[in-house]
Design an enzyme around this catalytic site. Structure first.
Site, PDB file in Angstrom:
ATOM      1  N   ALA A 109       0.931  -1.182  -0.005  1.00 26.30           N
ATOM      2  CA  ALA A 109      -0.082   0.152  -0.168  1.00 26.30           C
ATOM      3  C   ALA A 109       0.833   1.163  -0.009  1.00 26.30           C
ATOM      4  O   ALA A 109       2.099   1.049   0.498  1.00 26.30           O
ATOM      5  CB  ALA A 109      -0.909   0.002   1.259  1.00 26.30           C
ATOM      6  N   GLY A 123       0.742  -4.998   1.000  1.00 32.30           N
ATOM      7  CA  GLY A 123      -0.321  -5.056   0.124  1.00 32.30           C
ATOM      8  C   GLY A 123      -0.215  -5.626  -1.321  1.00 32.30           C
ATOM      9  O   GLY A 123      -1.013  -6.231  -1.722  1.00 32.30           O
ATOM     10  N   GLU A 182       4.691  -4.900   7.493  1.00 32.27           N
ATOM     11  CA  GLU A 182       4.129  -3.754   8.052  1.00 32.27           C
ATOM     12  C   GLU A 182       4.406  -3.479   9.609  1.00 32.27           C
ATOM     13  O   GLU A 182       4.460  -2.286   9.831  1.00 32.27           O
ATOM     14  CB  GLU A 182       2.580  -4.113   8.148  1.00 32.27           C
ATOM     15  CG  GLU A 182       1.776  -3.928   6.790  1.00 32.27           C
ATOM     16  CD  GLU A 182       1.886  -5.163   6.018  1.00 32.27           C
ATOM     17  OE1 GLU A 182       2.695  -6.282   6.324  1.00 32.27           O
ATOM     18  OE2 GLU A 182       0.910  -5.257   4.774  1.00 32.27           O
ATOM     19  N   GLU A 226      -0.493  -9.394  -0.419  1.00 35.38           N
ATOM     20  CA  GLU A 226      -1.836  -9.478  -0.228  1.00 35.38           C
ATOM     21  C   GLU A 226      -2.568  -9.641  -1.527  1.00 35.38           C
ATOM     22  O   GLU A 226      -3.709 -10.423  -1.381  1.00 35.38           O
ATOM     23  CB  GLU A 226      -2.629  -8.346   0.659  1.00 35.38           C
ATOM     24  CG  GLU A 226      -1.834  -8.519   2.133  1.00 35.38           C
ATOM     25  CD  GLU A 226      -2.007  -7.382   3.001  1.00 35.38           C
ATOM     26  OE1 GLU A 226      -1.794  -6.230   2.431  1.00 35.38           O
ATOM     27  OE2 GLU A 226      -2.601  -7.334   4.280  1.00 35.38           O
TER      28      GLU A 226
HETATM   29  N1  CAA Z   1       4.501   2.972  -0.926  1.00 38.19           N
HETATM   30  C1  CAA Z   1       5.016   4.273  -1.424  1.00 38.19           C
HETATM   31  N2  CAA Z   1       6.190   4.568  -2.160  1.00 38.19           N
HETATM   32  C2  CAA Z   1       6.541   3.540  -2.475  1.00 38.19           C
HETATM   33  C3  CAA Z   1       6.571   2.158  -1.826  1.00 38.19           C
HETATM   34  C4  CAA Z   1       5.264   2.101  -1.194  1.00 38.19           C
HETATM   35  N3  CAA Z   1       4.906   0.970  -0.514  1.00 38.19           N
HETATM   36  N4  CAA Z   1       7.468   1.101  -2.168  1.00 38.19           N
HETATM   37  C5  CAA Z   1       8.501   1.837  -2.882  1.00 38.19           C
HETATM   38  N5  CAA Z   1       8.085   3.313  -3.000  1.00 38.19           N
HETATM   39  C6  CAA Z   1       8.783   4.214  -3.608  1.00 38.19           C
HETATM   40  C7  CAA Z   1      10.100   4.727  -2.874  1.00 38.19           C
HETATM   41  O1  CAA Z   1       9.611   5.716  -2.072  1.00 38.19           O
HETATM   42  C8  CAA Z   1      10.781   5.418  -4.064  1.00 38.19           C
HETATM   43  O2  CAA Z   1      10.193   6.734  -4.251  1.00 38.19           O
HETATM   44  P1  CAA Z   1      11.441   7.940  -4.704  1.00 38.19           P
HETATM   45  O3  CAA Z   1      12.064   7.446  -5.855  1.00 38.19           O
HETATM   46  O4  CAA Z   1      10.423   9.179  -5.136  1.00 38.19           O
HETATM   47  O5  CAA Z   1      12.268   8.054  -3.507  1.00 38.19           O
HETATM   48  C9  CAA Z   1      10.532   4.398  -5.130  1.00 38.19           C
HETATM   49  O6  CAA Z   1       9.461   3.931  -4.915  1.00 38.19           O
HETATM   50  C10 CAA Z   1      11.824   3.328  -5.412  1.00 38.19           C
HETATM   51  O7  CAA Z   1      11.737   2.810  -4.284  1.00 38.19           O
HETATM   52  P2  CAA Z   1      13.274   2.412  -3.571  1.00 38.19           P
HETATM   53  O8  CAA Z   1      14.070   3.704  -3.793  1.00 38.19           O
HETATM   54  O9  CAA Z   1      13.037   2.425  -2.002  1.00 38.19           O
HETATM   55  O10 CAA Z   1      13.826   1.445  -4.130  1.00 38.19           O
HETATM   56  P3  CAA Z   1      14.675   0.219  -3.703  1.00 38.19           P
HETATM   57  O11 CAA Z   1      15.272  -0.653  -4.806  1.00 38.19           O
HETATM   58  O12 CAA Z   1      15.879   0.723  -2.741  1.00 38.19           O
HETATM   59  O13 CAA Z   1      13.848  -0.829  -2.711  1.00 38.19           O
HETATM   60  C11 CAA Z   1      11.995  -1.798  -1.801  1.00 38.19           C
HETATM   61  C12 CAA Z   1      12.744  -1.549  -2.824  1.00 38.19           C
HETATM   62  C13 CAA Z   1      12.493  -2.775  -1.040  1.00 38.19           C
HETATM   63  C14 CAA Z   1      10.615  -2.470  -2.270  1.00 38.19           C
HETATM   64  C15 CAA Z   1      11.386  -0.486  -1.098  1.00 38.19           C
HETATM   65  O14 CAA Z   1      10.969   0.286  -1.947  1.00 38.19           O
HETATM   66  C16 CAA Z   1      10.377  -0.794   0.111  1.00 38.19           C
HETATM   67  O15 CAA Z   1      10.921  -1.344   1.392  1.00 38.19           O
HETATM   68  N6  CAA Z   1       9.301  -0.410  -0.202  1.00 38.19           N
HETATM   69  C17 CAA Z   1       8.313  -0.238   0.855  1.00 38.19           C
HETATM   70  C18 CAA Z   1       7.724  -1.755   1.217  1.00 38.19           C
HETATM   71  C19 CAA Z   1       6.773  -1.786   2.264  1.00 38.19           C
HETATM   72  O16 CAA Z   1       6.875  -1.502   3.510  1.00 38.19           O
HETATM   73  N7  CAA Z   1       5.160  -2.272   1.786  1.00 38.19           N
HETATM   74  C20 CAA Z   1       4.325  -2.439   2.846  1.00 38.19           C
HETATM   75  C21 CAA Z   1       3.566  -1.214   2.943  1.00 38.19           C
HETATM   76  S1  CAA Z   1       2.383  -1.158   3.952  1.00 38.19           S
HETATM   77  C22 CAA Z   1       1.194  -1.992   3.425  1.00 38.19           C
HETATM   78  O17 CAA Z   1       1.258  -2.706   2.478  1.00 38.19           O
HETATM   79  C23 CAA Z   1      -0.021  -2.036   4.419  1.00 38.19           C
HETATM   80  C24 CAA Z   1      -1.200  -2.958   4.181  1.00 38.19           C
HETATM   81  O18 CAA Z   1      -1.369  -4.205   4.498  1.00 38.19           O
HETATM   82  C25 CAA Z   1      -2.356  -2.553   3.276  1.00 38.19           C
END
Ligand code: CAA
Length: 260
Positions: free
Chosen positions: A66, A111, A134, A114
């Site tokens: 998400a 998400g 999360e 999921e």
């Molecule tokens: N939400 C918003 N933006 C996201 C994102 C997310 N879940 N995942 C990645 N992005 C964005 C980053 O902020 C980044 O944006 P900028 O270029 O503007 O900085 C861009 O995508 C590229 O990401 P990274 O630079 O972080 O890429 P990376 O290769 O270094 O890492 C990754 C990749 C490991 C997937 C890392 O992006 C990451 O950890 N993302 C978040 C994953 C996460 O925590 N997901 C769970 C979200 S909570 C949820 O989903 C709740 C639910 O159950 C409903």
């Protein structure tokens, strides 16, 4: 309706929905969930589509979760509403009559994991990564992860993944039963399309009733589940496909199903 965050292709009787938000690794915000909701309704009603494939655009992410930027300042009620929206859309995918296969091409986190789990089954590329990160963000999964993960991989493995926020690779996902098959990235879509086309070549009433019986039966006790199976089995004998399927077998030819 024009879609900004998803792409849709159709090939033979198969539709391919790609989540497409490259700037956020295909993360799901409210607009994207609403677009998926709308396109699922379209695909459900589309008589030319028998099987749906869900994947992520680009070569890095299926869906990275998400959208964290969208969620950062939500109130409790807004958080609840966002979770309920994701749950509703994913449940709709799970309950769709047509089979849905996740082609997991990269990060499937939060998400994204999921979304993959609400599909009927998952095929992954060697680059896929799965996890529910999360708790590292101070929240629980909100689009069904606490419920579908234990049902798919068992309670102990699910709890370890939920509590540690560990990310697992495709081979570990295969080992724990989260995915059915792992293939090279270049082969992923062709492999999944081949499976989808094989499904589309069978009797579609029977395929859809099999899905409904498996889904409903898993939510109930074995005796009620057997009644569900007896009912759908019986119902098949009211279809042209049953007559055609059995006649074709006995005449040693390929069946020509009409989906009725
Ligand atoms: N939400 C918003 N933006 C996201 C994102 C997310 N879940 N995942 C990645 N992005 C964005 C980053 O902020 C980044 O944006 P900028 O270029 O503007 O900085 C861009 O995508 C590229 O990401 P990274 O630079 O972080 O890429 P990376 O290769 O270094 O890492 C990754 C990749 C490991 C997937 C890392 O992006 C990451 O950890 N993302 C978040 C994953 C996460 O925590 N997901 C769970 C979200 S909570 C949820 O989903 C709740 C639910 O159950 C409903």
């Amino acid at each position: 309706m024009a879609y900004e965050n998803i792409l849709l292709e159709k090939e033979d009787k198969v539709a391919i929905l790609s989540v497409n938000r490259p700037k956020a690794l295909n993360a799901l915000n409210k607009e994207t969930l609403l677009e998926i909701n709308s396109i699922i309704n379209e695909i459900s009603a589309d008589t030319e589509v028998e099987v749906l494939i869900i994947t992520g655009a680009g070569d890095k992410a299926f869906v990275a979760g998400a959208d964290i930027a969208f969620m950062q300042n939500l109130s409790a009620m807004e958080g609840r509403e966002f979770g309920a929206l994701g749950q509703k859309v994913f449940r709709m995918i799970e309950l769709m009559e047509k089979p849905v296969i996740a082609a997991v091409n990269g990060f499937a986190l939060g998400g994204g994991c999921e979304l993959a789990m609400c599909c009927d089954f998952r095929i992954a590329s060697t680059k896929a990564k799965f996890g529910q990160p999360e708790v590292g963000l101070g929240i629980t999964p909100g689009f069904g992860g606490t419920q579908r993960l234990p049902r798919l991989v068992g309670s102990g493995m699910a709890k370890q993944l939920l509590y540690t926020a560990d990310v697992i690779d495709a081979n570990e996902a295969l080992r724990v039963g989260l995915v059915n098959q792992v293939v090279e990235p270049e082969a992923l879509l062709d492999t999944v399309k081949k499976i989808a086309k094989k499904i589309a070549s069978k009797g579609q009433v029977a395929v859809r009733l099999s899905k409904a019986a498996a889904n409903e039966g898993m939510q109930t006790d074995i005796d009620r589940a057997m009644t569900i199976e007896a009912d759908v089995f019986g119902l098949c004998f009211a279809t042209k496909d049953q007559r055609e399927g059995m006649t074709a077998f006995l005449e040693k030819r390929k069946a020509d199903f009409v989906g009725k």
